[in-house]
Design an enzyme around this catalytic site. Structure first.
Site, mmCIF file in Angstrom:
data_model
loop_
_atom_site.group_PDB
_atom_site.id
_atom_site.type_symbol
_atom_site.label_atom_id
_atom_site.label_comp_id
_atom_site.label_asym_id
_atom_site.label_seq_id
_atom_site.Cartn_x
_atom_site.Cartn_y
_atom_site.Cartn_z
ATOM 1 N N GLU A 40 35.395 29.319 -11.638
ATOM 2 C CA GLU A 40 36.765 29.119 -11.202
ATOM 3 C C GLU A 40 36.823 27.868 -10.324
ATOM 4 O OE1 GLU A 40 38.419 32.134 -8.488
ATOM 5 O OE2 GLU A 40 40.203 32.111 -9.744
ATOM 6 N N LYS A 83 46.278 41.909 6.511
ATOM 7 C CA LYS A 83 45.579 40.752 7.074
ATOM 8 C C LYS A 83 45.810 39.517 6.209
ATOM 9 C CE LYS A 83 41.715 38.757 6.714
ATOM 10 N NZ LYS A 83 42.153 37.348 6.886
ATOM 11 N N GLU A 138 42.260 42.314 -6.970
ATOM 12 C CA GLU A 138 42.758 41.263 -7.851
ATOM 13 C C GLU A 138 41.959 40.022 -7.508
ATOM 14 O OE1 GLU A 138 44.188 38.211 -9.094
ATOM 15 O OE2 GLU A 138 46.103 38.552 -8.068
ATOM 16 N N CYS A 198 45.132 32.227 -9.360
ATOM 17 C CA CYS A 198 44.041 32.993 -9.972
ATOM 18 C C CYS A 198 44.210 33.076 -11.482
ATOM 19 C CB CYS A 198 43.973 34.379 -9.368
ATOM 20 S SG CYS A 198 45.583 35.150 -9.243
HETATM 21 P P1 NAI Z 1 38.169 34.785 0.179
HETATM 22 O O1 NAI Z 1 37.993 35.809 -0.856
HETATM 23 O O2 NAI Z 1 37.065 34.564 1.168
HETATM 24 O O3 NAI Z 1 39.478 35.072 1.044
HETATM 25 C C1 NAI Z 1 40.511 35.950 0.689
HETATM 26 C C2 NAI Z 1 40.875 36.839 1.863
HETATM 27 O O4 NAI Z 1 39.781 37.719 2.150
HETATM 28 C C3 NAI Z 1 41.152 36.109 3.171
HETATM 29 O O5 NAI Z 1 42.183 36.781 3.862
HETATM 30 C C4 NAI Z 1 39.835 36.257 3.915
HETATM 31 O O6 NAI Z 1 39.979 36.153 5.315
HETATM 32 C C5 NAI Z 1 39.423 37.653 3.532
HETATM 33 N N1 NAI Z 1 37.999 37.966 3.643
HETATM 34 C C6 NAI Z 1 36.948 37.120 3.591
HETATM 35 N N2 NAI Z 1 35.786 37.798 3.690
HETATM 36 C C7 NAI Z 1 36.118 39.114 3.800
HETATM 37 C C8 NAI Z 1 35.357 40.323 3.913
HETATM 38 N N3 NAI Z 1 34.031 40.309 3.935
HETATM 39 N N4 NAI Z 1 36.033 41.490 3.982
HETATM 40 C C9 NAI Z 1 37.371 41.541 3.939
HETATM 41 N N5 NAI Z 1 38.131 40.427 3.849
HETATM 42 C C10 NAI Z 1 37.516 39.227 3.766
HETATM 43 O O7 NAI Z 1 38.510 33.426 -0.553
HETATM 44 P P2 NAI Z 1 38.241 31.920 -0.041
HETATM 45 O O8 NAI Z 1 36.888 31.803 0.555
HETATM 46 O O9 NAI Z 1 39.386 31.529 0.784
HETATM 47 O O10 NAI Z 1 38.274 31.132 -1.427
HETATM 48 C C11 NAI Z 1 37.091 31.021 -2.204
HETATM 49 C C12 NAI Z 1 37.404 31.054 -3.662
HETATM 50 O O11 NAI Z 1 37.957 32.299 -4.027
HETATM 51 C C13 NAI Z 1 38.433 30.038 -4.118
HETATM 52 O O12 NAI Z 1 37.852 28.800 -4.332
HETATM 53 C C14 NAI Z 1 38.938 30.688 -5.377
HETATM 54 O O13 NAI Z 1 38.078 30.363 -6.437
HETATM 55 C C15 NAI Z 1 38.872 32.161 -5.079
HETATM 56 N N6 NAI Z 1 40.162 32.716 -4.652
HETATM 57 C C16 NAI Z 1 40.866 33.503 -5.518
HETATM 58 C C17 NAI Z 1 42.100 33.976 -5.162
HETATM 59 C C18 NAI Z 1 42.907 34.810 -6.078
HETATM 60 O O14 NAI Z 1 44.127 34.790 -5.982
HETATM 61 N N7 NAI Z 1 42.309 35.598 -6.928
HETATM 62 C C19 NAI Z 1 42.708 33.649 -3.877
HETATM 63 C C20 NAI Z 1 41.870 32.888 -3.003
HETATM 64 C C21 NAI Z 1 40.655 32.428 -3.411
#
Ligand code: NAI
Ligand code: MG
Length: 498
Positions: free
Chosen positions: A407, A202, A276, A310
């Protein structure tokens, strides 16, 4: 607290002779040859099909706010179909193939990615906002390299786990973020397939396009139907996927908050999990740091990919004896960074991925100002449409400031100082995260000594943000667990039998 803010007014004329010397003509990458569709469907069982509900969502270009395409949104019924198709492909085809045959498909995918890399790089930049020089010269070469690397392991698993018998797990549910959309797809899919598993992926809701083009590449490579399925959608789709009872393994990259939700959702099941999550890396400059290199490393560590990384070096820890010099040099260097059209080959900093992300960055920057840190932000003209944030850094930061703890995930650096190495280690480790860190010194022994004391999964020395498919990547503490890349990246996709 405006008096403590060094925010400059845009100057009518370039301010320094140095700035005058570099006037760049626009150099946009041509996007004419990109086969972008107006509508994208789900990829299930080797075919593209609309969502069962008929629902679609728009994916926009964050640099222009224009809709790039309408994308099918997978619901619970589509999750069911995709997991069934992955299960069938696992039982009937993929687990029965020899490693050499699996490897052949992966090599084929890797070569097709290379052939189409220009097109994929442009799509990545349009959908996510990152500069074309990054998608073209960093992301795409690494994507292909990951497939080549794991293709090579597919028929050598007995060497990867010498003396042990291993077998694949089954169906892997993989949920990825928007900061490296295609690279994260490669990190997830390549080792899973090499080890003999099938996949339901996804992609993130703001950046689904390159994963869907990768699905097309799977078709072109004649990968057996169901081995890779791609389900665009938002959090709800991801939640339904990881909760599906016939999934054997969950791999997630994204926010710590969602990582914890997933952990709770699958607690008590036999599903394997790797996470991660976020980071708040310390990039440490010792007294003898090679400053010219270090400044470039700092810039690469935090402004690369708009700081949507990240493992970004978002905290700079500087020995107090060189603090002023480092700030002076950094101030000068940051002024030369160019923010703007991500498709322009001279752009250093592209668009922020989405409006909510821009708002989050702005709120954290405001908290830094409110809590008394000094904001250094060069004047730069930002495009009218789209989501933008200029490169910025804060001096006078203490460990209790929010900008030193949370972050930011944007082009914003927090500078702290230290007197002794023990203090540097203590400050570096004073965070809930533990993904990465950097050390800058001319002394090799110091690198090893400090690296062993840092609670971080990846430590770079005299460089930053370097990746290689053969090198494992992953976190400690709230940055998650499990490794991706290298031999270690195969382990989460196999069960050791004896
Ligand atoms: P997110 O964690 O909500 O999104 C990442 C992925 O998880 C997306 O594909 C999203 O659709 C999916 N997702 C969201 N809720 C889910 C759930 N309950 N179960 C399964 N999948 C789910 O991240 P978001 O809201 O886009 O970004 C928020 C913050 O997260 C950013 O500001 C940043 O600080 C951090 N982040 C860290 C990342 C990393 O590479 N470690 C990548 C993206 C965001
Ligand atoms: Mg988009």
């Amino acid at each position: 607290m405006a008096t403590r803010t060094k925010r400059e007014k845009p100057a009518a004329a370039p301010e320094s002779p140095r700035a005058q010397r570099f006037v760049y003509a626009p150099a946009p990458e041509s996007a004419d040859h990109v086969r972008r569709l107006e509508r994208y469907d789900l990829f299930v069982d080797g075919k593209f099909r609309p969502a069962s509900s008929g629902k679609r969502f728009a994916t926009v270009n964050p640099a222009t706010e224009e809709t790039l395409a309408e994308v099918a949104e997978a619901g619970a019924k589509d999750v069911e179909l995709a997991v069934q198709s992955a299960r069938k492909a696992y039982e009937k085809t993929w687990s029965k193939l020899s490693g050499a045959e699996r490897g052949r498909y992966l090599f084929r995918i890797a070569r097709l990615i290379q052939e189409q890399s220009r097109e994929l790089a442009i799509l990545e930049t349009q959908d996510g906002g990152k500069p074309i020089v990054e998608s073209r010269d960093v992301d795409l070469p690494l994507v292909a390299a990951h497939f080549f690397y794991y293709a090579g392991w597919a028929d050598k698993l007995e060497h990867a786990f010498p003396g042990r018998r291993v077998r694949s797990l089954g169906v892997a549910a993989q949920v990825i973020p928007w900061n490296f959309p295609l690279l994260m797809a490669a990190w997830k899919i390549a080792p899973a397939l090499a080890a003999g598993n099938t996949v339901v992926l996804k992609p993130a809701e703001t950046t689904p396009l390159t994963a869907l083009h990768l699905a097309r590449i799977c078709q072109e490579a004649e990968l057996p139907p169901g081995v890779v399925n791609v389900l665009p959608g938002a959090g709800e789709t991801g939640a339904a996927l990881v909760a599906h009872k016939d999934v054997n393994k969950v791999a997630f990259t994204g926010s710590t908050e969602v990582g914890k939700q997933i952990q709770r959702a699958i607690a008590g099941s036999s599903k394997r999990l790797t996470l991660e999550l976020g980071g708040k890396a310390a990039n440490i400059l010792l007294e003898d740091a090679p400053l010219d290199q270090a400044i470039e490393g700092i810039v690469n560590g935090i402004y690369f990919n708009q700081g949507h990384v990240c493992c970004a070096g978002s905290r700079l820890l500087v020995h107090e004896s060189i603090l002023e010099e480092v700030q002076r040099r950094l101030e000068r260097r940051v002024k030369t960074l160019r923010v703007g059209d991500p498709l322009d080959k001279n752009t250093d900093i592209g668009a922020i991925n989405s409006k909510p992300q821009l708002e989050k960055i702005r709120a954290l920057v405001q908290s830094g100002v409110d809590e008394g840190a000094v904001l250094h932000q060069p004047a730069c003209e930002l495009p009218r449409a789209g989501y933008w944030h200029p490169p910025a850094f804060f001096s006078g930061v203490t460990t209790s400031h929010r900008i030193a703890q949370e972050e930011i995930f944007g082009p914003v650096l927090a500078i702290l100082s230290f007197r002794t190495e023990a203090e540097a280690i203590a400050k570096a480790n004073n965070t809930t995260y533990g993904l990465s860190a950097g050390i800058w010194t001319r002394k090799g022994s110091k690198v090893f000594e400090m690296a062993s004391k840092l609670r971080a999964g990846v430590v770079w020395a005299n460089t930053y943000n370097r990746f290689d498919p053969a090198s494992p990547f992953g976190g400690m503490k709230e940055s998650g667990f499990g490794r991706e890349g290298g031999l270690h990246g195969l382990a989460p996709y196999v069960e050791v039998l004896s």
